[in-house]
Scaffold this motif. Sequence first.
Motif, PDB file in Angstrom:
ATOM      1  N   ASP A 173       0.801  -1.222   0.000  1.00  0.00           N
ATOM      2  CA  ASP A 173       0.000   0.000   0.000  1.00  0.00           C
ATOM      3  C   ASP A 173       0.838   1.278   0.000  1.00  0.00           C
ATOM      4  O   ASP A 173       0.278   2.373   0.057  1.00  0.00           O
ATOM      5  CB  ASP A 173      -0.948   0.005   1.196  1.00  0.00           C
ATOM      6  CG  ASP A 173      -0.225  -0.140   2.520  1.00  0.00           C
ATOM      7  OD1 ASP A 173       0.961  -0.526   2.525  1.00  0.00           O
ATOM      8  OD2 ASP A 173      -0.854   0.144   3.562  1.00  0.00           O
ATOM      9  N   ILE A 174       2.165   1.149  -0.073  1.00  0.00           N
ATOM     10  CA  ILE A 174       3.019   2.342  -0.110  1.00  0.00           C
ATOM     11  C   ILE A 174       3.951   2.276  -1.316  1.00  0.00           C
ATOM     12  O   ILE A 174       4.207   1.213  -1.874  1.00  0.00           O
ATOM     13  CB  ILE A 174       3.847   2.500   1.186  1.00  0.00           C
ATOM     14  CG1 ILE A 174       4.775   1.291   1.384  1.00  0.00           C
ATOM     15  CG2 ILE A 174       2.933   2.687   2.385  1.00  0.00           C
ATOM     16  CD1 ILE A 174       5.691   1.421   2.584  1.00  0.00           C
ATOM     17  N   ASP A 175       4.474   3.439  -1.712  1.00  0.00           N
ATOM     18  CA  ASP A 175       5.399   3.528  -2.838  1.00  0.00           C
ATOM     19  C   ASP A 175       6.782   3.152  -2.330  1.00  0.00           C
ATOM     20  O   ASP A 175       7.540   3.996  -1.858  1.00  0.00           O
ATOM     21  CB  ASP A 175       5.384   4.945  -3.411  1.00  0.00           C
ATOM     22  CG  ASP A 175       6.210   5.073  -4.684  1.00  0.00           C
ATOM     23  OD1 ASP A 175       6.663   4.023  -5.191  1.00  0.00           O
ATOM     24  OD2 ASP A 175       6.400   6.198  -5.163  1.00  0.00           O
ATOM     25  N   SER A 176       7.091   1.867  -2.400  1.00  0.00           N
ATOM     26  CA  SER A 176       8.325   1.367  -1.809  1.00  0.00           C
ATOM     27  C   SER A 176       8.914   0.257  -2.662  1.00  0.00           C
ATOM     28  O   SER A 176       8.186  -0.529  -3.278  1.00  0.00           O
ATOM     29  CB  SER A 176       8.052   0.844  -0.394  1.00  0.00           C
ATOM     30  OG  SER A 176       9.155   0.117   0.111  1.00  0.00           O
ATOM     31  N   GLY A 206      -2.307  -5.116  -3.522  1.00  0.00           N
ATOM     32  CA  GLY A 206      -1.617  -5.792  -4.614  1.00  0.00           C
ATOM     33  C   GLY A 206      -2.506  -5.990  -5.818  1.00  0.00           C
ATOM     34  O   GLY A 206      -2.069  -5.858  -6.966  1.00  0.00           O
ATOM     35  N   ALA A 207      -3.772  -6.297  -5.584  1.00  0.00           N
ATOM     36  CA  ALA A 207      -4.709  -6.511  -6.690  1.00  0.00           C
ATOM     37  C   ALA A 207      -4.988  -5.216  -7.432  1.00  0.00           C
ATOM     38  O   ALA A 207      -5.252  -5.232  -8.640  1.00  0.00           O
ATOM     39  CB  ALA A 207      -6.006  -7.104  -6.165  1.00  0.00           C
ATOM     40  N   LEU A 208      -4.933  -4.087  -6.724  1.00  0.00           N
ATOM     41  CA  LEU A 208      -5.231  -2.803  -7.344  1.00  0.00           C
ATOM     42  C   LEU A 208      -4.015  -2.178  -8.038  1.00  0.00           C
ATOM     43  O   LEU A 208      -4.172  -1.255  -8.837  1.00  0.00           O
ATOM     44  CB  LEU A 208      -5.786  -1.826  -6.306  1.00  0.00           C
ATOM     45  CG  LEU A 208      -7.190  -2.145  -5.784  1.00  0.00           C
ATOM     46  CD1 LEU A 208      -7.583  -1.183  -4.662  1.00  0.00           C
ATOM     47  CD2 LEU A 208      -8.225  -2.100  -6.910  1.00  0.00           C
ATOM     48  N   ARG A 209      -2.810  -2.695  -7.750  1.00  0.00           N
ATOM     49  CA  ARG A 209      -1.622  -2.070  -8.337  1.00  0.00           C
ATOM     50  C   ARG A 209      -0.823  -2.997  -9.245  1.00  0.00           C
ATOM     51  O   ARG A 209      -0.008  -2.529 -10.030  1.00  0.00           O
ATOM     52  CB  ARG A 209      -0.714  -1.525  -7.240  1.00  0.00           C
ATOM     53  CG  ARG A 209       0.013  -2.599  -6.430  1.00  0.00           C
ATOM     54  CD  ARG A 209       0.915  -1.994  -5.356  1.00  0.00           C
ATOM     55  NE  ARG A 209       2.067  -1.319  -5.929  1.00  0.00           N
ATOM     56  CZ  ARG A 209       3.019  -0.758  -5.193  1.00  0.00           C
ATOM     57  NH1 ARG A 209       2.929  -0.751  -3.873  1.00  0.00           N
ATOM     58  NH2 ARG A 209       4.049  -0.170  -5.767  1.00  0.00           N
ATOM     59  N   ILE A 210      -1.019  -4.311  -9.144  1.00  0.00           N
ATOM     60  CA  ILE A 210      -0.228  -5.263  -9.924  1.00  0.00           C
ATOM     61  C   ILE A 210      -1.142  -6.036 -10.860  1.00  0.00           C
ATOM     62  O   ILE A 210      -2.115  -6.648 -10.425  1.00  0.00           O
ATOM     63  CB  ILE A 210       0.519  -6.248  -9.000  1.00  0.00           C
ATOM     64  CG1 ILE A 210       1.493  -5.490  -8.089  1.00  0.00           C
ATOM     65  CG2 ILE A 210       1.252  -7.304  -9.829  1.00  0.00           C
ATOM     66  CD1 ILE A 210       2.132  -6.369  -7.039  1.00  0.00           C
ATOM     67  N   SER A 211      -0.809  -6.013 -12.153  1.00  0.00           N
ATOM     68  CA  SER A 211      -1.642  -6.708 -13.132  1.00  0.00           C
ATOM     69  C   SER A 211      -0.925  -7.894 -13.757  1.00  0.00           C
ATOM     70  O   SER A 211      -1.403  -8.476 -14.718  1.00  0.00           O
ATOM     71  CB  SER A 211      -2.083  -5.739 -14.234  1.00  0.00           C
ATOM     72  OG  SER A 211      -0.951  -5.164 -14.873  1.00  0.00           O
ATOM     73  N   SER A 230      -4.678   2.778   1.255  1.00  0.00           N
ATOM     74  CA  SER A 230      -3.906   4.002   1.485  1.00  0.00           C
ATOM     75  C   SER A 230      -4.255   5.031   0.420  1.00  0.00           C
ATOM     76  O   SER A 230      -4.852   4.698  -0.617  1.00  0.00           O
ATOM     77  CB  SER A 230      -2.398   3.707   1.420  1.00  0.00           C
ATOM     78  OG  SER A 230      -2.017   3.337   0.103  1.00  0.00           O
ATOM     79  N   GLU A 231      -3.866   6.277   0.670  1.00  0.00           N
ATOM     80  CA  GLU A 231      -4.078   7.329  -0.322  1.00  0.00           C
ATOM     81  C   GLU A 231      -3.279   7.037  -1.590  1.00  0.00           C
ATOM     82  O   GLU A 231      -3.721   7.340  -2.698  1.00  0.00           O
ATOM     83  CB  GLU A 231      -3.671   8.686   0.256  1.00  0.00           C
ATOM     84  CG  GLU A 231      -4.601   9.203   1.350  1.00  0.00           C
ATOM     85  CD  GLU A 231      -4.208  10.588   1.826  1.00  0.00           C
ATOM     86  OE1 GLU A 231      -3.272  11.178   1.228  1.00  0.00           O
ATOM     87  OE2 GLU A 231      -4.814  11.081   2.791  1.00  0.00           O
ATOM     88  N   TYR A 232      -2.104   6.449  -1.411  1.00  0.00           N
ATOM     89  CA  TYR A 232      -1.257   6.116  -2.562  1.00  0.00           C
ATOM     90  C   TYR A 232      -1.976   5.156  -3.494  1.00  0.00           C
ATOM     91  O   TYR A 232      -2.002   5.354  -4.720  1.00  0.00           O
ATOM     92  CB  TYR A 232       0.063   5.510  -2.072  1.00  0.00           C
ATOM     93  CG  TYR A 232       0.910   4.931  -3.179  1.00  0.00           C
ATOM     94  CD1 TYR A 232       1.541   5.757  -4.113  1.00  0.00           C
ATOM     95  CD2 TYR A 232       1.086   3.558  -3.303  1.00  0.00           C
ATOM     96  CE1 TYR A 232       2.310   5.227  -5.138  1.00  0.00           C
ATOM     97  CE2 TYR A 232       1.856   3.008  -4.316  1.00  0.00           C
ATOM     98  CZ  TYR A 232       2.469   3.852  -5.233  1.00  0.00           C
ATOM     99  OH  TYR A 232       3.228   3.329  -6.244  1.00  0.00           O
ATOM    100  N   ILE A 233      -2.588   4.113  -2.946  1.00  0.00           N
ATOM    101  CA  ILE A 233      -3.301   3.143  -3.777  1.00  0.00           C
ATOM    102  C   ILE A 233      -4.499   3.795  -4.449  1.00  0.00           C
ATOM    103  O   ILE A 233      -4.798   3.532  -5.622  1.00  0.00           O
ATOM    104  CB  ILE A 233      -3.739   1.928  -2.938  1.00  0.00           C
ATOM    105  CG1 ILE A 233      -2.518   1.146  -2.464  1.00  0.00           C
ATOM    106  CG2 ILE A 233      -4.680   1.036  -3.729  1.00  0.00           C
ATOM    107  CD1 ILE A 233      -1.670   0.580  -3.588  1.00  0.00           C
ATOM    108  N   GLU A 234      -5.176   4.677  -3.747  1.00  0.00           N
ATOM    109  CA  GLU A 234      -6.318   5.375  -4.345  1.00  0.00           C
ATOM    110  C   GLU A 234      -5.867   6.211  -5.542  1.00  0.00           C
ATOM    111  O   GLU A 234      -6.544   6.281  -6.565  1.00  0.00           O
ATOM    112  CB  GLU A 234      -7.006   6.258  -3.312  1.00  0.00           C
ATOM    113  CG  GLU A 234      -8.239   6.963  -3.841  1.00  0.00           C
ATOM    114  CD  GLU A 234      -8.984   7.750  -2.779  1.00  0.00           C
ATOM    115  OE1 GLU A 234     -10.077   8.256  -3.088  1.00  0.00           O
ATOM    116  OE2 GLU A 234      -8.487   7.833  -1.640  1.00  0.00           O
TER     117      GLU A 234
END
Length: 383
Positions: A173-176, A206-211, A230-234
């Motif tokens: 959930d963070i930019d890391s 993970g489902a919202l950021r990794i395809s 998190s706000e980052y994922i949003e």
Amino acid sequence: MSEKYYRDTVVDVDLDAIHENYKMIQNLHRDKTFIAVIKANAYGLGSVTVAEYLAARGVGFFAVATLDEAIELRMHGIREKILVLGAIRPEDINKAIQHRIAVTAPNLDWVTKARENVSDKYDKEVWMHIKVNSGMNRLGTSNIEEINRMIEEIEGQGSFIYEGIYSHFSSADIDSEVNDKEYAEFKRITGAVKKPKYVHIQNSAGALRISGDYCNAIRVGISLYGYYTSEYIEEISEVKLNPSVMLSTKVIDVHTLSAGEGVSYGLDHKAESTEKIATLPIGYADGLLRRHTGYKVRLQNGTESPIVGRICMDSAMISVPSDVKTGDEVTIISREADSEQSMESYSEHAQTISHESLTTLLRRIPRSYNGEDTAFVHNEVLK
């Protein structure tokens, strides 16, 4: 007043919003199995009701945290696949076999002990999902030799089926860079062992950021209910989630403070001049935490009023305009994602996350469900 409850405090659950979130996230992963995470009583929203509603609309795989939660679903007629994400006691393996529940195998010692405890009472099988520790350091093993031994032990027991291998992101959930490292570690470990039917690591974030297509299943919990991790994922997500929860109550008493008078325990809040106070029938025994003092609720006319004084076990007080009266509706958590009463705002005020805020809305508050051809109230206290 509803005949299902006798206090005007209620959690409204929009089942259609939950279903819509499922469809949108599934659309990002068309060829993957969707595992709907309904642990902790579906994050406080009612695991049986959520499971029934989603199962009727095609969801065939659920995940919970404990064997007790899985058996509860079975006892209420849920026949879809269920995976227990926590490690059950090896001596309870026969209960998992009896109820046909998939379980997590965290290490070789657990598998060995589970094998030793299998009885001949049930002529059934149990599905095993090996837990890989790719960096979270909470549960599972990263030892490839151990995993290979686990697979041998599982496949050597007639009642066991090696069905899955999975892990959990610690920082999705963070930019890391941690996220990429853990994903790479998961691929390294699982690439060195026999692949089962299901390979999964993607949680909600993970489902919202990794395809990517390395995994063939996703596990979605908090985002199923309409909340980003998190706000980052949003910010980076292609999906506009639909919040599913509203928490509301009604004013049960109003009174006026003169200058210098205080309210609630310790009289921490004192009126600087004449001030009208309204009492709400909700307190920390319902999940409205003492840390929510100062949080602004929304009155039925659209204005906002702060919670003042210490929140009590069964009640909270708000400072209100002069025209507020007994019976007026008050919104504490709104389904409007960008409002001051959003789940995120409510959680941020208490310095916590949506997961905790949902699961701390306790059993005294009835749940009012609405969805396609569905409208009913469940009151756990009067069930």
